[in-house]
Design a protein around this motif. Structure first.
Motif, mmCIF file in Angstrom:
data_model
loop_
_atom_site.group_PDB
_atom_site.id
_atom_site.type_symbol
_atom_site.label_atom_id
_atom_site.label_comp_id
_atom_site.label_asym_id
_atom_site.label_seq_id
_atom_site.Cartn_x
_atom_site.Cartn_y
_atom_site.Cartn_z
ATOM 1 N N ARG A 74 -3.758 6.126 13.972
ATOM 2 C CA ARG A 74 -3.063 5.073 13.529
ATOM 3 C C ARG A 74 -3.010 4.595 12.247
ATOM 4 N N VAL A 75 -4.334 4.581 11.514
ATOM 5 C CA VAL A 75 -4.512 4.146 10.266
ATOM 6 C C VAL A 75 -3.708 5.244 9.191
ATOM 7 N N TRP A 76 -3.986 6.180 9.599
ATOM 8 C CA TRP A 76 -3.479 7.349 8.570
ATOM 9 C C TRP A 76 -1.910 7.526 8.772
ATOM 10 N N ALA A 77 -1.603 7.553 9.940
ATOM 11 C CA ALA A 77 0.152 7.591 10.084
ATOM 12 C C ALA A 77 0.589 6.297 9.627
ATOM 13 N N GLY A 78 -0.037 5.282 9.678
ATOM 14 C CA GLY A 78 0.613 4.014 9.100
ATOM 15 C C GLY A 78 0.370 4.196 7.541
ATOM 16 N N GLN A 79 -0.462 4.731 7.013
ATOM 17 C CA GLN A 79 -0.569 4.762 5.653
ATOM 18 C C GLN A 79 0.960 5.952 5.051
ATOM 19 N N ILE A 80 0.900 7.012 5.591
ATOM 20 C CA ILE A 80 2.165 7.734 5.555
ATOM 21 C C ILE A 80 3.251 6.878 5.405
ATOM 22 N N GLU A 81 3.480 6.157 6.624
ATOM 23 C CA GLU A 81 4.542 5.515 6.948
ATOM 24 C C GLU A 81 5.016 4.461 5.810
ATOM 25 N N ARG A 82 3.957 3.733 5.393
ATOM 26 C CA ARG A 82 4.180 2.815 4.330
ATOM 27 C C ARG A 82 4.111 3.229 2.924
ATOM 28 N N GLU A 83 3.351 4.170 2.531
ATOM 29 C CA GLU A 83 3.298 4.552 1.089
ATOM 30 C C GLU A 83 3.888 5.783 1.092
ATOM 31 N N GLY A 84 4.103 6.811 2.091
ATOM 32 C CA GLY A 84 4.956 8.105 1.655
ATOM 33 C C GLY A 84 3.989 8.917 0.855
ATOM 34 N N GLU A 85 4.617 9.708 0.103
ATOM 35 C CA GLU A 85 3.794 10.715 -0.827
ATOM 36 C C GLU A 85 2.875 9.975 -1.823
ATOM 37 N N ALA A 86 3.253 8.723 -2.236
ATOM 38 C CA ALA A 86 2.437 7.785 -3.120
ATOM 39 C C ALA A 86 1.126 7.713 -2.973
ATOM 40 N N GLY A 87 0.798 7.694 -1.541
ATOM 41 C CA GLY A 87 -0.577 7.374 -1.078
ATOM 42 C C GLY A 87 -1.393 8.722 -1.028
ATOM 43 N N PHE A 88 -0.768 9.741 -1.291
ATOM 44 C CA PHE A 88 -1.564 11.188 -1.150
ATOM 45 C C PHE A 88 -1.275 11.783 -2.379
ATOM 46 N N LEU A 89 -1.697 11.254 -3.773
ATOM 47 C CA LEU A 89 -1.503 12.065 -5.063
ATOM 48 C C LEU A 89 -2.900 12.301 -5.359
ATOM 49 N N ASN A 90 -3.068 13.353 -5.870
ATOM 50 C CA ASN A 90 -4.470 13.730 -6.392
ATOM 51 C C ASN A 90 -4.756 12.994 -7.920
ATOM 52 N N SER A 91 -5.905 13.465 -8.226
ATOM 53 C CA SER A 91 -6.217 12.754 -9.537
ATOM 54 C C SER A 91 -5.344 13.010 -10.622
ATOM 55 N N SER A 92 -4.520 14.121 -10.543
ATOM 56 C CA SER A 92 -3.473 14.426 -11.775
ATOM 57 C C SER A 92 -2.359 14.031 -11.692
ATOM 58 N N GLY A 93 -2.047 13.124 -10.356
ATOM 59 C CA GLY A 93 -0.754 12.549 -10.311
ATOM 60 C C GLY A 93 0.395 13.250 -9.242
ATOM 61 N N GLU A 94 -0.158 14.610 -8.859
ATOM 62 C CA GLU A 94 0.568 15.362 -8.091
ATOM 63 C C GLU A 94 0.457 15.127 -6.609
ATOM 64 N N VAL A 95 1.285 15.564 -5.716
ATOM 65 C CA VAL A 95 1.059 15.269 -4.109
ATOM 66 C C VAL A 95 0.109 16.567 -3.870
ATOM 67 N N GLU A 96 -0.780 16.175 -3.268
ATOM 68 C CA GLU A 96 -1.842 17.172 -2.658
ATOM 69 C C GLU A 96 -1.075 18.485 -1.996
ATOM 70 N N LYS A 97 -1.757 19.499 -1.820
ATOM 71 C CA LYS A 97 -1.124 20.864 -1.546
ATOM 72 C C LYS A 97 -1.143 20.506 0.087
ATOM 73 N N ASP A 98 -2.228 19.937 0.776
ATOM 74 C CA ASP A 98 -2.094 19.769 2.154
ATOM 75 C C ASP A 98 -1.609 18.764 2.707
ATOM 76 N N TYR A 99 -0.620 17.977 1.938
ATOM 77 C CA TYR A 99 -0.005 16.865 2.708
ATOM 78 C C TYR A 99 1.090 17.230 3.473
ATOM 79 N N VAL A 100 0.933 16.734 4.622
ATOM 80 C CA VAL A 100 1.891 17.357 5.955
ATOM 81 C C VAL A 100 3.068 16.367 6.164
#
Lengths: 118, 139
Positions: B83-109
């Motif tokens: 629920r926490v994970w899905a909530g974060q995806i819902e609220r932040e979208g791709e912005a919550g799953f950026l890696n350190s160089s500012g790109e979306v991580e490869k295994d972002y589903v």
């Protein structure tokens, strides 16, 4: 300890668990080799070398907690030193890497000890 | 962010290499001195073989700096509770799953409920028909 029913009510994402565990264990393995090099340079022997390893591993884990876990974990209402947002058990986070990196540590420790003391 | 952690690690590695070189030179010098003194025949005892304090301090500081650099270079953790994970995806979208160089991580589903939300049974067909009719009227 959560039971199976607890997991049905609040399921866990296995991909996230793997991702977090991998991040932590990669860090532990890498730093263990570096600590081995440092211990070899310092010329530590027997117990003091293992003490050095434990002190620095705990320091790494605390740093990891402070930089990666604490900012989001504290904001979402978890207590201090509570890692349940990202890791399944407390033990896995605080002590899981101590024995995982020990082999790499001893390898580089002996290597650098032999290299430096020619 | 990634260059900061990488340069910190590189700086620490340089310090560690320097300390290693210094320690090696120190031990070489010690053994050379002991050898030359014994060849001279003087009874010499108590050679200080312990490392000089500055090399010790440099090694420990280098280790700490490398440690800091490596820790700050790790990827962001993800919440393990669904629920926490899905909530974060819902609220932040791709912005919550950026890696350190500012790109979306490869295994972002992406949204785990995507399949449910696009299911034909849940499509409001009357609304779509009304929108289509208005669009035709405006043409």
């Amino acid at each position: 300890m959560p039971t199976e029913r607890d997991f049905q009510i609040s399921p866990i994402v296995p991909e996230s668990v793997m991702h977090n565990t991998k991040a932590l264990s990669n860090l532990q393995n890498l730093t263990a080799s570096i600590f081995g090099a440092a211990a070899g340079i310092l010329g530590l022997e027997s117990y003091s070398g293992f003490l050095f390893y434990f002190v620095f591993t705990v320091l790494t884990t605390v740093l990891f907690y402070a930089i990666r876990v604490a900012p989001t974990s504290l904001k979402s209402g978890h207590g201090l030193l509570d890692t349940s947002r990202f890791f399944r058990t407390q033990y896995e986070f605080w002590f899981g890497g101590v024995f995982g990196g020990l082999a790499g540590y001893i390898l580089t420790w002996t290597l650098f000890y032999g290299l430096v003391r020619a | 962010m990634t260059w900061l952690s990488k340069s910190t690690t590189a700086f620490g590695l340089i310090l560690l290499a320097h300390a290693c070189y210094s320690a090696h030179e120190h031990s070489a010098l010690q053994s050379h001195r002991v050898a030359s003194l014994t060849s001279l025949g003087t009874s010499q005892s108590g050679t200080a073989t312990s490392l000089p304090i500055d090399i010790t301090i440099e090694t420990i500081i280098a280790t700490f700096i490398i440690c800091l650099g490596l820790v700050s270079g790790t990827s962001r953790l993800r919440p393990i509770q669904w629920r926490v994970w899905a909530g974060q995806i819902e609220r932040e979208g791709e912005a919550g799953f950026l890696n350190s160089s500012g790109e979306v991580e490869k295994d972002y589903v992406g949204n785990p409920f995507r399949l449910l939300e696009s299911r034909p049974g849940f499509v409001d067909i009357r609304k779509q028909r009304k929108e289509f009719a208005e669009w035709v009227k405006n043409q």
